[in-house]
Structure formats: structure tokens, C-alpha cells
Write a protein that holds these residues in place. Sequence first.
Motif, short mmCIF file in Angstrom:
data_model
loop_
_atom_site.label_atom_id
_atom_site.label_comp_id
_atom_site.label_asym_id
_atom_site.label_seq_id
_atom_site.Cartn_x
_atom_site.Cartn_y
_atom_site.Cartn_z
N GLN A 7 -12.26 13.50 -3.06
CA GLN A 7 -12.67 14.64 -3.88
C GLN A 7 -13.59 14.19 -5.02
OE1 GLN A 7 -11.69 17.84 -3.10
NE2 GLN A 7 -10.83 16.87 -1.26
N ASN A 8 -13.96 12.91 -5.00
CA ASN A 8 -14.83 12.29 -6.00
C ASN A 8 -14.19 12.23 -7.39
OD1 ASN A 8 -17.13 10.79 -6.29
ND2 ASN A 8 -18.34 12.49 -7.06
N GLN A 9 -12.86 12.20 -7.43
CA GLN A 9 -12.15 12.00 -8.69
C GLN A 9 -11.87 10.51 -8.82
OE1 GLN A 9 -8.71 14.50 -8.89
NE2 GLN A 9 -9.89 16.38 -8.69
N CYS A 10 -12.09 9.99 -10.00
CA CYS A 10 -11.98 8.55 -10.21
C CYS A 10 -10.68 8.16 -10.91
CB CYS A 10 -13.16 8.06 -11.04
SG CYS A 10 -14.73 8.23 -10.18
N MET A 11 -10.23 6.96 -10.59
CA MET A 11 -9.05 6.38 -11.22
C MET A 11 -9.29 4.88 -11.32
SD MET A 11 -5.09 6.59 -9.98
CE MET A 11 -4.58 8.08 -10.80
N GLU A 12 -8.68 4.26 -12.30
CA GLU A 12 -8.84 2.81 -12.45
C GLU A 12 -8.28 2.07 -11.23
OE1 GLU A 12 -7.39 0.94 -15.93
OE2 GLU A 12 -8.38 2.36 -17.28
N ALA A 13 -9.02 1.10 -10.75
CA ALA A 13 -8.61 0.33 -9.58
C ALA A 13 -7.27 -0.37 -9.82
CB ALA A 13 -9.68 -0.69 -9.22
N LEU A 14 -7.07 -0.87 -11.03
CA LEU A 14 -5.81 -1.55 -11.34
C LEU A 14 -4.62 -0.61 -11.18
CD1 LEU A 14 -4.54 -4.19 -12.31
CD2 LEU A 14 -4.83 -3.38 -14.64
N THR A 15 -4.78 0.62 -11.60
CA THR A 15 -3.71 1.61 -11.47
C THR A 15 -3.45 1.92 -10.00
OG1 THR A 15 -4.32 2.58 -13.59
CG2 THR A 15 -2.99 3.94 -12.13
N VAL A 16 -4.50 2.06 -9.21
CA VAL A 16 -4.35 2.35 -7.78
C VAL A 16 -3.60 1.22 -7.07
CG1 VAL A 16 -5.59 2.71 -5.61
CG2 VAL A 16 -6.40 3.82 -7.69
N PHE A 17 -3.99 -0.01 -7.33
CA PHE A 17 -3.33 -1.14 -6.68
C PHE A 17 -1.89 -1.30 -7.16
CE2 PHE A 17 -7.52 -2.07 -5.30
CZ PHE A 17 -7.40 -2.90 -4.19
N ALA A 18 -1.65 -1.08 -8.44
CA ALA A 18 -0.29 -1.17 -8.97
C ALA A 18 0.61 -0.11 -8.33
CB ALA A 18 -0.29 -1.03 -10.49
N HIS A 19 0.10 1.11 -8.19
CA HIS A 19 0.88 2.17 -7.54
C HIS A 19 1.15 1.84 -6.07
CE1 HIS A 19 1.38 5.11 -10.67
NE2 HIS A 19 0.08 5.11 -10.95
N SER A 20 0.19 1.23 -5.40
CA SER A 20 0.38 0.85 -4.00
C SER A 20 1.48 -0.20 -3.86
CB SER A 20 -0.92 0.30 -3.41
OG SER A 20 -1.93 1.27 -3.47
N ILE A 21 1.45 -1.19 -4.73
CA ILE A 21 2.49 -2.24 -4.70
C ILE A 21 3.84 -1.64 -5.06
CG2 ILE A 21 3.27 -4.38 -5.78
CD1 ILE A 21 0.23 -5.05 -6.17
N ARG A 22 3.88 -0.75 -6.05
CA ARG A 22 5.12 -0.09 -6.45
C ARG A 22 5.70 0.73 -5.30
NH1 ARG A 22 3.45 2.22 -10.82
NH2 ARG A 22 4.15 0.54 -12.17
N PHE A 23 4.85 1.42 -4.56
CA PHE A 23 5.31 2.20 -3.41
C PHE A 23 6.00 1.31 -2.39
CE2 PHE A 23 4.78 3.67 0.91
CZ PHE A 23 5.40 4.90 0.86
N ILE A 24 5.39 0.18 -2.07
CA ILE A 24 5.98 -0.74 -1.09
C ILE A 24 7.33 -1.24 -1.60
CG2 ILE A 24 5.69 -3.01 -0.01
CD1 ILE A 24 2.64 -2.39 -0.01
N LYS A 25 7.39 -1.60 -2.87
CA LYS A 25 8.64 -2.09 -3.47
C LYS A 25 9.73 -1.02 -3.41
CE LYS A 25 10.41 -3.47 -7.99
NZ LYS A 25 10.94 -2.29 -8.64
N ASN A 26 9.39 0.20 -3.82
CA ASN A 26 10.38 1.29 -3.83
C ASN A 26 10.82 1.67 -2.42
OD1 ASN A 26 10.30 1.38 -6.61
ND2 ASN A 26 8.86 3.08 -6.69
N LEU A 28 10.97 -0.32 0.20
CA LEU A 28 11.91 -1.35 0.68
C LEU A 28 13.29 -1.12 0.09
CD1 LEU A 28 12.60 -4.01 2.16
CD2 LEU A 28 12.05 -5.15 0.03
N GLN A 29 13.34 -0.83 -1.20
CA GLN A 29 14.63 -0.60 -1.84
C GLN A 29 15.36 0.61 -1.23
OE1 GLN A 29 13.17 -0.45 -5.87
NE2 GLN A 29 13.95 -2.51 -6.30
N LYS A 30 14.63 1.67 -0.92
CA LYS A 30 15.23 2.84 -0.28
C LYS A 30 15.78 2.48 1.10
CE LYS A 30 12.29 6.24 -2.51
NZ LYS A 30 11.17 7.19 -2.30
N GLN A 31 14.99 1.72 1.87
CA GLN A 31 15.42 1.33 3.21
C GLN A 31 16.65 0.42 3.16
OE1 GLN A 31 14.28 2.68 6.01
NE2 GLN A 31 12.89 3.90 4.75
#
Length: 69
Positions: A7-26, A28-31
Motif C-alpha cells: 500500500q506504499n506505507q513505510c515502516m522502519e526496517a529494524l522494526t519490521v525485522f524485530a517483529h518478524s523475529i518476535r513472531f517466530i519466538k512467540n 514457538l512458545q505457543k506450540q
Amino acid sequence: MLIADDQNQCMEALTVFAHSIRFIKNDLQKQLTKTGYDIDDVEIQWVITIPAIWNPRSKQFMRVAAHKV
């Protein structure tokens, strides 16, 4: 550095990568919880592999993103 979505909305790359890593971590914990394991965060040693061909700046970026989580 900014990353644009479809949608051409921008976000900081660091935030995007941190959220991606957090998703994987969370996820795994749920599983683990779903399968009956009760493991604390301090019991898991996380390792993120980074390609050797990446330049030092890119490697540091991933380290910062992981620490942000």
C-alpha cells in the motif's frame, strides 16, 4: 532505512525485522505450550544464522533487531 508495503506505507526496517523475529519466538512458545511443554525463556538459547557473504553492517543490523526482541 524504511521498507514500503504493497500500500506504499513505510515502516522502519529494524522494526519490521524485530517483529518478524518476535513472531517466530512467540509462535514457538505457543506450540510448546500446546504440546504440554512448560519452558521458560531463559531455558532457550536462540541462534540466528547470518550468511557469511553479508557485509558487517548487515550482520550488525540483524544483531540489533534480535536484541530488540
